[in-house]
Scaffold this motif. Structure first.
Motif, PDB file in Angstrom:
ATOM      1  N   ASP A   1       0.958  -1.264  -0.043  1.00  0.00           N
ATOM      2  CA  ASP A   1      -0.026   0.050   0.119  1.00  0.00           C
ATOM      3  C   ASP A   1       0.727   1.428   0.012  1.00  0.00           C
ATOM      4  N   ILE A   2       2.161   1.319   0.808  1.00  0.00           N
ATOM      5  CA  ILE A   2       2.852   2.314   0.823  1.00  0.00           C
ATOM      6  C   ILE A   2       3.570   2.670  -0.504  1.00  0.00           C
ATOM      7  N   GLU A   3       3.888   1.598  -1.086  1.00  0.00           N
ATOM      8  CA  GLU A   3       4.591   1.780  -2.299  1.00  0.00           C
ATOM      9  C   GLU A   3       3.737   2.240  -3.472  1.00  0.00           C
ATOM     10  N   GLU A   4       2.519   1.714  -3.475  1.00  0.00           N
ATOM     11  CA  GLU A   4       1.527   2.250  -4.429  1.00  0.00           C
ATOM     12  C   GLU A   4       1.393   3.645  -4.170  1.00  0.00           C
ATOM     13  N   PHE A   5       1.312   3.963  -3.097  1.00  0.00           N
ATOM     14  CA  PHE A   5       1.074   5.468  -2.586  1.00  0.00           C
ATOM     15  C   PHE A   5       2.130   6.475  -3.197  1.00  0.00           C
ATOM     16  N   LEU A   6       3.373   6.011  -2.686  1.00  0.00           N
ATOM     17  CA  LEU A   6       4.340   6.766  -3.230  1.00  0.00           C
ATOM     18  C   LEU A   6       4.562   6.740  -4.794  1.00  0.00           C
ATOM     19  N   ARG A   7       4.327   5.840  -5.500  1.00  0.00           N
ATOM     20  CA  ARG A   7       4.509   5.990  -7.045  1.00  0.00           C
ATOM     21  C   ARG A   7       3.452   6.730  -7.241  1.00  0.00           C
ATOM     22  N   GLN A   8       2.160   6.824  -6.800  1.00  0.00           N
ATOM     23  CA  GLN A   8       1.134   7.879  -7.240  1.00  0.00           C
ATOM     24  C   GLN A   8       1.407   9.229  -7.212  1.00  0.00           C
ATOM     25  N   GLN A   9       2.297   9.618  -5.848  1.00  0.00           N
ATOM     26  CA  GLN A   9       2.668  10.859  -5.607  1.00  0.00           C
ATOM     27  C   GLN A   9       3.982  11.369  -6.717  1.00  0.00           C
ATOM     28  N   ILE A  10       4.754  10.365  -6.992  1.00  0.00           N
ATOM     29  CA  ILE A  10       5.831  10.369  -7.729  1.00  0.00           C
ATOM     30  C   ILE A  10       5.047  11.017  -9.457  1.00  0.00           C
ATOM     31  N   ARG A  11       4.052  10.040  -9.594  1.00  0.00           N
ATOM     32  CA  ARG A  11       3.458  10.406 -11.136  1.00  0.00           C
ATOM     33  C   ARG A  11       2.828  11.670 -11.037  1.00  0.00           C
ATOM     34  N   ASP A  12       2.408  12.294  -9.881  1.00  0.00           N
ATOM     35  CA  ASP A  12       1.890  13.711  -9.829  1.00  0.00           C
ATOM     36  C   ASP A  12       2.921  14.780  -9.925  1.00  0.00           C
ATOM     37  N   ASP A  13       4.154  14.390  -9.631  1.00  0.00           N
ATOM     38  CA  ASP A  13       5.099  15.441  -9.510  1.00  0.00           C
ATOM     39  C   ASP A  13       5.302  16.224 -10.655  1.00  0.00           C
ATOM     40  N   LEU A  14       5.227  17.581 -10.558  1.00  0.00           N
ATOM     41  CA  LEU A  14       5.050  18.623 -11.714  1.00  0.00           C
ATOM     42  C   LEU A  14       6.738  18.697 -12.186  1.00  0.00           C
ATOM     43  N   ASP A  15       7.613  18.445 -11.257  1.00  0.00           N
ATOM     44  CA  ASP A  15       9.188  18.522 -11.561  1.00  0.00           C
ATOM     45  C   ASP A  15       9.575  17.315 -12.215  1.00  0.00           C
ATOM     46  N   ALA A  16       9.204  16.874 -13.332  1.00  0.00           N
ATOM     47  CA  ALA A  16       9.679  15.546 -13.766  1.00  0.00           C
ATOM     48  C   ALA A  16      11.187  15.600 -13.941  1.00  0.00           C
ATOM     49  N   ASP A  17      11.751  16.795 -14.331  1.00  0.00           N
ATOM     50  CA  ASP A  17      13.096  16.615 -14.699  1.00  0.00           C
ATOM     51  C   ASP A  17      13.878  16.252 -13.458  1.00  0.00           C
ATOM     52  N   ALA A  18      13.381  16.476 -12.124  1.00  0.00           N
ATOM     53  CA  ALA A  18      14.203  16.425 -11.047  1.00  0.00           C
ATOM     54  C   ALA A  18      14.001  14.997 -10.305  1.00  0.00           C
ATOM     55  N   MET A  19      13.687  14.249 -11.272  1.00  0.00           N
ATOM     56  CA  MET A  19      13.216  12.598 -11.073  1.00  0.00           C
ATOM     57  C   MET A  19      13.782  11.734 -12.174  1.00  0.00           C
ATOM     58  N   ASP A  20      14.322  10.504 -11.590  1.00  0.00           N
ATOM     59  CA  ASP A  20      14.637   9.548 -12.814  1.00  0.00           C
ATOM     60  C   ASP A  20      14.576   8.148 -12.293  1.00  0.00           C
ATOM     61  N   GLY A  21      14.754   7.181 -12.684  1.00  0.00           N
ATOM     62  CA  GLY A  21      14.258   5.814 -12.320  1.00  0.00           C
ATOM     63  C   GLY A  21      15.174   5.281 -11.123  1.00  0.00           C
ATOM     64  N   SER A  22      16.634   5.805 -11.335  1.00  0.00           N
ATOM     65  CA  SER A  22      17.306   5.357 -10.064  1.00  0.00           C
ATOM     66  C   SER A  22      16.833   5.868  -8.906  1.00  0.00           C
ATOM     67  N   LEU A  23      16.486   7.403  -8.874  1.00  0.00           N
ATOM     68  CA  LEU A  23      16.411   8.200  -7.782  1.00  0.00           C
ATOM     69  C   LEU A  23      14.854   7.647  -7.211  1.00  0.00           C
ATOM     70  N   GLN A  24      14.052   7.513  -7.971  1.00  0.00           N
ATOM     71  CA  GLN A  24      12.561   6.992  -7.742  1.00  0.00           C
ATOM     72  C   GLN A  24      12.747   5.685  -6.950  1.00  0.00           C
ATOM     73  N   LYS A  25      13.657   4.779  -7.323  1.00  0.00           N
ATOM     74  CA  LYS A  25      13.810   3.460  -6.540  1.00  0.00           C
ATOM     75  C   LYS A  25      14.465   3.742  -5.261  1.00  0.00           C
ATOM     76  N   ASP A  26      15.461   4.596  -5.045  1.00  0.00           N
ATOM     77  CA  ASP A  26      15.891   5.021  -3.636  1.00  0.00           C
ATOM     78  C   ASP A  26      15.039   5.514  -2.920  1.00  0.00           C
ATOM     79  N   VAL A  27      14.110   6.739  -3.352  1.00  0.00           N
ATOM     80  CA  VAL A  27      13.206   7.323  -2.646  1.00  0.00           C
ATOM     81  C   VAL A  27      12.056   6.449  -2.155  1.00  0.00           C
ATOM     82  N   ILE A  28      11.705   5.531  -2.890  1.00  0.00           N
ATOM     83  CA  ILE A  28      10.597   4.378  -2.294  1.00  0.00           C
ATOM     84  C   ILE A  28      11.230   3.545  -1.376  1.00  0.00           C
ATOM     85  N   GLU A  29      12.519   3.083  -1.418  1.00  0.00           N
ATOM     86  CA  GLU A  29      13.039   2.326  -0.540  1.00  0.00           C
ATOM     87  C   GLU A  29      13.334   3.011   0.636  1.00  0.00           C
TER      88      GLU A  29
END
Length: 583
Positions: free
Chosen positions: A422-450
């Motif tokens: 549930d937490i991971e699904e919530f975090l992914r949804q928040q990242i998808r809604d992030d307006l500053d997409a250039d400040a996020m990449d796949g590697s950073l997203q994985k580190d943020v979630i973990e």
């Protein structure tokens, strides 16, 4: 047959005449007698045939004249001028007897003709009866002329009436369109009447309670992930509680309890359960569903009479009993409030009428202590009705109180903790809604979630604050550094957010953010968005209200960095969690 024979014999008269000329002395006298007999016989046959034709014609004439008599004789002719109408009436009424008299004369003459046998049969039928036939025809023509004249007058009169009707109907040339419009208008009127009746009933039901838990329910749904609490809905214990009508009373779960630490997601689970009940049973009028979202900041409004009134209102939403309407009408007329005794009595009656009833109470620990005790006593009484089920959530410390107060009913409890899924699904949804997409990449997203899941401590609220903090950074580097300094508990998280409000925002934004937090903390009741905006528009030293100083909704929310939210249905502003009020 005789007529045919005589006609065939008559073909040879010239031959016989020639023979007589050759020997006139012998055969002339004999042949003269034969010819006289043949002529008499032929005349007799022609008379009979002529009489048959005449009688057939007379029958037809009599039928037609009787028809005319049935229509016009004895009935005033109102068409045409009065003089012509009266004259035609008299002519017709006199011509009928004359016709009948002529027919009788014809009948007498015909009988005399045939009874005379010899004397008159030397004359042909046409010669003998022609005057009588003409007399009958003349009388019949008079009748026809009178009747035809009257008929034409009637036709002209009918045409005149039709013209009058046509001229009167000209303004209604669009009669079909008018009829369609009228039908539509009647339907709209009926809908308005029904809607007015529904509005009147809804207005009366507001006398029961000012609480609107279903609006709060809609707001909670907005923050849910798609498959939130799916594990609970499929569990055996929950199915036992939900479907207990198929289980023996002594084995069924009557009270389903969910306890957990602050921010564990109890309110989200409550909303999932309420939606599940509505999706399964809302179409059945014999099954009732009622809910309450307790709110620490609304304790002054969430008193027992309002809570029970809210339960009753929800349980009668589909079919409002006549006695309830009558009671509310009397109360409104007298300008009084609904008494607790009346609500409780009607609530008991309603629960007995239902085949099954579900009452869901979220965050029961946020009610005032006295109200908690009163509510548990009422639930215990209502629980004597075996068709009633309760779903209750609260913090861990309220578990013993629930167990003791509702011990007469079979209970089942689970400890709520935010799952990794549930937490991971919530975090992914928040990242998808992030307006500053250039400040996020796949590697950073994985580190943020973990990193965030690793410090969640079984809560949803802590990851919600953490992801707000991380996504608030403007570069990838700053976001990675934010992961290294994530707070480990709620108190530190709240403290960290407030520190960021004071130090990271501009001076005017920081001042606005802190004023919002103070207004919400000290407010006697939940504030509507417009109320808070107007309060914030007033500053020290103002002598009059300045409408241009009202902050926008976005501005006041952005300045609080996720600590404050707006309920979309009620448009009230509140803290993201009641723990902030108690901090």
């Amino acid at each position: 047959c005789l007529g045919k024979i005589l006609k065939n014999v008559g073909q040879y008269t010239k031959v016989v005449d020639t023979a007589i000329q050759s020997n006139p002395q012998v055969s002339a006298l004999v042949w003269a007698g034969v010819r006289a007999i043949m002529q008499v016989a032929l005349n007799h046959v022609e008379a009979i045939e002529g009489l048959e034709v005449a009688i057939a014609a007379l029958l037809e004439k009599m039928t037609i004249c009787e028809f005319y008599a049935g229509i016009y004789v004895g009935v005033p002719l109102t068409s045409g001028s009065a003089a012509n109408s009266l004259q035609r009436q008299r002519m017709l009424e006199s011509a009928l007897p004359e016709l009948y008299a002529a027919v009788i004369v014809f009948e007498v003459k015909a009988r005399t003709y045939f009874e005379a046998r010899v004397t008159n049969t030397l004359k042909s039928f046409d010669i003998e009866f022609q005057p009588f036939i003409e007399e009958i025809n003349a009388k019949e023509r008079v009748i026809r002329e009178c009747a035809d004249g009257a008929t034409m007058e009637k036709i002209r009169n009918i045409e005149g009436v039709l013209q009058d009707i046509t001229s009167e109907l000209k303004p209604l040339a669009k009669l079909n369109e008018i009829s369609t419009t009228a039908t539509h208008t009647l339907k709209v009127t009926e809908e308005i009447r029904n809607n007015t009746q529904d509005d009147r009933i809804l207005e009366l039901l507001t006398l029961l309670t000012p609480l609107e838990p279903l609006k709060r329910h809609q707001d909670v749904k907005m923050f849910r992930t798609k498959n939130a609490a799916a594990w609970l809905l499929s569990s055996e214990s929950f199915c036992n509680w939900r479907d207990s009508n198929t289980i023996p009373v002594e084995d069924c779960i009557r009270v389903f309890c969910c306890f957990g630490i602050p921010g564990a997601g109890k309110t989200v689970i409550s909303s999932v359960v309420i939606d599940e009940l509505y999706s399964q049973f809302h179409k059945y009028p014999s099954i009732g569903i009622a809910c309450l979202y307790a709110d620490y900041s609304d304790q002054n409004n969430q008193i027992l009479v309002h809570i029970l009134g809210s339960f009753l209102r929800q349980l009668v939403q589909e079919t409002v009993p006549k006695e309830l309407i009558e009671m509310l009408v009397k109360i409104k007329r007298k300008g009084k409030k609904v008494a607790m005794e009346d609500i409780l009595a009607l609530l008991r009656i309603r629960l007995q009428q239902l085949k099954r009833a579900f009452i869901c109470i979220d965050a029961v620990d946020e009610l005032a202590p006295k109200v908690q005790q009163q509510l548990f006593d009422v639930l215990k009484e209502l629980g004597t009705n075996n068709n009633t089920r309760f779903f209750i959530t609260g913090r861990n410390y309220i578990e013993n109180e629930v167990k003791k107060r509702l011990q007469a009913m079979q209970q089942h409890k689970i400890v709520i903790s935010a799952t990794r899924q549930d937490i991971e699904e919530f975090l992914r949804q928040q990242i998808r809604d992030d307006l500053d997409a250039d400040a996020m990449d796949g590697s950073l997203q994985k580190d943020v979630i973990e990193a965030i899941i690793g410090k969640s401590q079984g809560m949803f609220l802590l990851p919600a604050l953490h992801i707000k903090m991380v996504l608030g950074m403007t570069t990838k580097s700053k976001r990675r550094k934010a992961l290294e300094t994530l707070p480990t508990d709620l108190y530190d998280s709240f403290k960290g957010v407030i520190t960021r409000i004071r130090e990271c925002l501009s001076k005017s934004q920081a001042e606005l953010g802190m004023r919002v937090l103070m207004w919400l903390h000290f407010a006697y009741r939940p504030l509507e968005l417009a109320e808070l905006q107007h309060a914030l528009a007033v500053e020290k030293g103002d002598t009059e209200f300045d409408a241009e100083n009202i902050p926008s909704r976005k501005a006041l929310l952005d300045c609080c960095l996720g600590l404050v939210i707006v309920d979309e249905e009620t448009l009230t502003v509140r803290f993201v969690d009641t723990l902030l009020i108690c901090s």
